[in-house]
Write a protein that holds these residues in place. Structure first.
Motif, PDB file in Angstrom:
ATOM      1  N   LYS A 497       0.848  -1.184   0.000  1.00  0.00           N
ATOM      2  CA  LYS A 497       0.000   0.000   0.000  1.00  0.00           C
ATOM      3  C   LYS A 497       0.888   1.240   0.000  1.00  0.00           C
ATOM      4  O   LYS A 497       2.076   1.166   0.333  1.00  0.00           O
ATOM      5  N   PRO A 498       0.348   2.398  -0.397  1.00  0.00           N
ATOM      6  CA  PRO A 498       1.163   3.624  -0.449  1.00  0.00           C
ATOM      7  C   PRO A 498       1.784   3.924   0.903  1.00  0.00           C
ATOM      8  O   PRO A 498       1.209   3.639   1.955  1.00  0.00           O
ATOM      9  N   ASN A 499       2.970   4.533   0.859  1.00  0.00           N
ATOM     10  CA  ASN A 499       3.719   4.717   2.098  1.00  0.00           C
ATOM     11  C   ASN A 499       4.567   5.978   2.027  1.00  0.00           C
ATOM     12  O   ASN A 499       5.147   6.292   0.980  1.00  0.00           O
ATOM     13  N   VAL A 500       4.602   6.735   3.156  1.00  0.00           N
ATOM     14  CA  VAL A 500       5.569   7.819   3.337  1.00  0.00           C
ATOM     15  C   VAL A 500       6.613   7.276   4.294  1.00  0.00           C
ATOM     16  O   VAL A 500       6.319   7.025   5.468  1.00  0.00           O
ATOM     17  N   CYS A 501       7.836   7.087   3.845  1.00  0.00           N
ATOM     18  CA  CYS A 501       8.818   6.350   4.626  1.00  0.00           C
ATOM     19  C   CYS A 501       9.482   7.233   5.672  1.00  0.00           C
ATOM     20  O   CYS A 501       9.355   8.454   5.661  1.00  0.00           O
ATOM     21  N   GLY A 525      -3.026  -8.860  -9.232  1.00  0.00           N
ATOM     22  CA  GLY A 525      -3.006  -8.171  -7.939  1.00  0.00           C
ATOM     23  C   GLY A 525      -1.805  -8.509  -7.082  1.00  0.00           C
ATOM     24  O   GLY A 525      -1.767  -8.154  -5.898  1.00  0.00           O
ATOM     25  N   VAL A 526      -0.795  -9.162  -7.645  1.00  0.00           N
ATOM     26  CA  VAL A 526       0.417  -9.513  -6.899  1.00  0.00           C
ATOM     27  C   VAL A 526       1.433  -8.389  -7.047  1.00  0.00           C
ATOM     28  O   VAL A 526       1.658  -7.872  -8.147  1.00  0.00           O
ATOM     29  N   VAL A 527       2.045  -7.982  -5.923  1.00  0.00           N
ATOM     30  CA  VAL A 527       3.034  -6.909  -5.957  1.00  0.00           C
ATOM     31  C   VAL A 527       4.298  -7.419  -6.645  1.00  0.00           C
ATOM     32  O   VAL A 527       4.881  -8.432  -6.239  1.00  0.00           O
ATOM     33  N   ILE A 528       4.733  -6.684  -7.698  1.00  0.00           N
ATOM     34  CA  ILE A 528       5.925  -7.098  -8.454  1.00  0.00           C
ATOM     35  C   ILE A 528       7.015  -6.038  -8.415  1.00  0.00           C
ATOM     36  O   ILE A 528       8.091  -6.229  -8.981  1.00  0.00           O
ATOM     37  N   GLY A 529       6.749  -4.911  -7.745  1.00  0.00           N
ATOM     38  CA  GLY A 529       7.759  -3.863  -7.648  1.00  0.00           C
ATOM     39  C   GLY A 529       7.269  -2.691  -6.841  1.00  0.00           C
ATOM     40  O   GLY A 529       6.127  -2.681  -6.336  1.00  0.00           O
ATOM     41  N   VAL A 530       8.128  -1.672  -6.690  1.00  0.00           N
ATOM     42  CA  VAL A 530       7.798  -0.472  -5.935  1.00  0.00           C
ATOM     43  C   VAL A 530       8.249   0.745  -6.731  1.00  0.00           C
ATOM     44  O   VAL A 530       9.419   0.827  -7.150  1.00  0.00           O
ATOM     45  N   LEU A 531       7.316   1.689  -6.964  1.00  0.00           N
ATOM     46  CA  LEU A 531       7.629   2.949  -7.633  1.00  0.00           C
ATOM     47  C   LEU A 531       7.630   4.054  -6.578  1.00  0.00           C
ATOM     48  O   LEU A 531       6.717   4.135  -5.759  1.00  0.00           O
ATOM     49  N   ALA A 532       8.687   4.884  -6.579  1.00  0.00           N
ATOM     50  CA  ALA A 532       8.830   5.877  -5.516  1.00  0.00           C
ATOM     51  C   ALA A 532       9.396   7.181  -6.051  1.00  0.00           C
ATOM     52  O   ALA A 532      10.015   7.226  -7.135  1.00  0.00           O
TER      53      ALA A 532
END
Length: 711
Positions: A497-501, A525-532
């Motif tokens: 889920k979206p996140n502020v680190c 619906g499987v998480v395959i990466g992270v865009l930031a």
């Protein structure tokens, strides 16, 4: 049967034959050894080496009694029967000792009848837990009374232990089992029970002494308070069990007592005062001459302790009465004034905090909107169908291949990049254009990590991070902390889920940075990466500067800051008016920026106040009547203006773990009312002090006269 010394009153030790007899006696079940005229046997109460004890009812009166039979099996030792009956007869008149009622010398088998004590032995009672201090003192006093009665009849008990103390219907102690007892003029030994037996008693040549019973009283007293007799432990048990003969065992026991010293566990029991502990210590002294001479000495010491305790309230009254009187007079003179002053202070504080809370809510909402816009922009980019499908296909490939493609198209000569790279670059360019159009600073970077944490795309391009694994970063896994590179949990996975680190030191720039990240999912619906996207804290401060430093409408001098809640116990400042771009950049250039931010934690008392306010709702506002600014703890001269006490209100920034703090000087807000309060209190104290001194002198005179009469 082995004998320790010769004579008519030998102390007998149970050997294998005796134990065999005990076993057979225990197998007799519910069949009494004999019927007794005038008594009806009810049931068996217990079985020992030399006899069995049965509960019986006296036919004429219905009174319940206890009957002890001595069966004629394997050479009955008549001396034991006669000895116990002799001692019970000698102490017949004592109300503290189980009474002898009848003897059947010529019966088959012989027996004697004694009182039945309803609540069983103290030993059985102690299996359910130890006693309170007051109950223990009462029982020990009653045991001492029993021993005093026995001494008056010339009888020494010589085997005092919890199993030889019975409790009647009113839970009063009654001494029993005089099988090892000796008359004061006898000179034959008598072995007691380990851990209750005096060390000098553990000698086959020892002569009976009243101080044996004194030691046993101390051991029993210790047991009542601590739940175990003195010196008993697994180690001492093993030492005793290793002894092959009785003589060796007695010598081991004596060594244990003499080398261990007086135990101290009873001193740790709540309610055991120094005088009571000293009484027990004196009873347990390994040197007989240092003990009380007899049970009378123990009871006298307990009586002295009671008298001193009874006088203690009088002494306490002499000390506390003037204090209580003075404490009662102060409210009489000051209550009305204090109520009014406190009401004024509360009203001013509440108004100030209400205004601060409103400012905090507005600032939190604005900051939340800014951050949500950035996160939603990333999410909107990923809703593009072509980009989503292209990324799903690309992220199925080897990460090294994707990194190579990025590197290849980052340096000339450049060919047409693959479609996934084109679409990501286009989204980044659109975002830059939007930021410029709205007058906002550009993001520090955009980047894409695969499901293993490897960075496969970055803009602006940097070979310092591309291809590196960042699965330890909070922006990748969203667990609220950055792990050490060598201590990454085995179950690490990309966030869902979206996140502020949490803030971290950028690998590329070396500056304090915050990243906003969203999960990249495939068609299933499987998480395959992270865009930031990331931004330096200094740039965030500049971007938020208009919100943070805009003057308030009521012209109150306020300080507005941002705090990061790393968890429910650690809150760290992220932004503050002191942390100007120059201050932050100066720390960054000297490589002290990480250390600076690690010192800016809110103190523990404030953290507890925050926890109390948010115990039911983590999104609740927090209002603090006393707040200490972490900046005020810094050694820099510029931070001195932030020292002292503040009023503060805190508002959470949605659910990202940040809070906005709006604070103002407490002294500035409350000083008008506090000045009036100070003048009024000085006048009140002068009048109270004058009256209190006169009344205290009167009280002390009465207390001293009463205490003197009591002594």
């Amino acid at each position: 049967m082995s004998r320790l010394v010769t004579g008519s009153h030998d102390t007998q030790i149970q050997n294998d034959d005796d134990r065999e007899r005990s076993r057979r006696l225990s197998q007799q079940g519910n069949t009494p050894p004999a019927e007794i005229e005038g008594y009806s046997i009810v049931r068996c109460l217990g079985t020992g080496a030399y006899g069995t004890v049965w509960l019986a009812r006296e036919d004429h009166t219905g009174r319940m009694v206890a009957v002890k039979f001595y069966p004629h099996q394997r050479g009955l030792n008549w001396s034991m029967l006669s000895r116990e009956v002799e001692k019970l007869a000698a102490v017949y008149t004592s109300h503290h000792i189980v009474r002898l009622l009848d003897v059947g010398w010529n019966a088959e088998p012989p027996y004697f009848v004694m009182e039945y004590v309803e609540n069983g032995s103290l030993g059985n009672f102690l299996t359910r837990g130890y006693l309170s201090v007051d109950e223990a003192v009462r029982i020990v006093r009653e045991i001492c009374n029993a021993l005093i009665d026995a001494y008056g009849a010339g009888v020494l008990h010589c085997d005092l232990k919890p199993d030889n103390v019975l409790l009647d219907r009113q839970m009063h102690a009654r001494l029993c089992d005089f099988g090892q007892a000796r008359m004061s003029h006898e000179h034959s030994p008598a072995l007691g029970t380990l851990y209750y037996m005096a060390p000098e008693q553990a000698d086959l040549d020892a002569l009976p002494d009243a101080k044996w019973d004194v030691y046993a009283v101390g051991a029993l007293f210790y047991h009542l308070l601590t739940g175990s007799p003195p010196h008993r432990s697994e180690a001492t048990q093993q030492q005793l069990e290793c002894a092959e003969t009785l003589d060796e065992r007695l010598k081991v026991y004596q060594k244990i007592i003499s080398s261990s010293g007086v135990p101290t566990s009873h001193r740790k029991v709540k309610g055991v005062d120094g005088r009571l502990a000293d009484i027990i210590d004196r009873c347990l002294n390994a040197v007989p001459a240092e003990r009380f001479p007899n049970a009378q000495g123990i009871r006298d010491a307990l009586d002295r302790r009671d008298r001193i305790k009874s006088q203690r309230p009088l002494l306490i009254l002499g000390v506390l009465a003037p204090i209580l009187l003075m404490g009662a007079m102060i409210p009489i003179f000051t209550k009305a004034m204090n109520d009014n002053l406190q009401s004024a202070l509360d009203q001013i504080t509440d108004r100030a905090l209400e205004s601060d809370a409103l400012s905090a809510r507005l600032q939190a909402a604005a900051l939340d909107h800014e951050l949500r816009d950035r996160l939603e922009e990333l999410e909107d980019i990923l809703t593009d169908r072509e980009l989503a499908e292209t990324l799903e296909t690309a992220l199925e490939r080897n990460s090294n291949e994707l990194v190579s493609e990025v590197v290849q198209h980052a340096t000339p000569p450049q060919s047409i990049p693959p479609r996934w790279l084109q679409l990501l670059d286009a989204a980044w360019e659109r975002s830059k254009a939007s930021n410029k159009a709205h007058g906002r600073k550009l993001d520090t970077s955009w980047f894409l990590n695969d499901r293993f944490g490897t960075q496969i795309w970055r803009r602006e391009f940097s070979d310092l991070t591309l291809g590196k694994n960042f699965s330890y970063r909070d922006y990748f896994h969203g667990r609220g902390e950055d792990y050490s590179r060598d201590k990454i949990p085995k179950d690490i996975a990309p966030l869902d889920k979206p996140n502020v680190c949490n803030a971290y030191k950028s690998t590329t720039t070396g500056l304090q940075t915050v990243a906003l990240s969203v999960p990249v999912m495939n068609s299933k619906g499987v998480v395959i990466g992270v865009l930031a996207r990331s931004v330096h804290l200094g740039d965030l401060q500049e971007r938020m500067g208009r919100l943070i430093r805009e003057p308030d409408a009521d012209n109150v001098e306020r300080v507005i800051a941002i705090v990061e809640a790393r968890d429910n116990t650690h809150y760290r400042l992220l932004d503050h008016p002191y942390l100007t771009e120059d201050v932050v950049h100066a720390a960054e250039e000297s490589n002290k920026d990480a250390k600076l931010f690690e010192t800016l934690f809110i103190d523990e008392s404030t953290v507890r106040a925050i926890q109390a306010a948010q115990v039911q709702d983590r999104a609740a506002e927090v209002r603090l009547k006393i707040y200490s600014d972490p900046i005020g703890r810094l050694p820099d001269l510029g931070s001195a203006v932030y020292q002292g006490e503040w009023l503060a209100a805190m508002a959470p920034v949605s659910d990202i773990g940040w809070m906005v703090i709006v604070q103002e000087r407490r002294q500035a807000a409350l000083s008008p009312v506090e000045d009036v309060a100070a003048r009024a209190k000085r006048q009140t104290w002068l009048s109270v002090l004058t009256t209190a001194i006169a009344l205290m002198a009167i009280i002390w005179s009465f207390v001293w006269r009463a205490y003197s009469r009591g002594l």
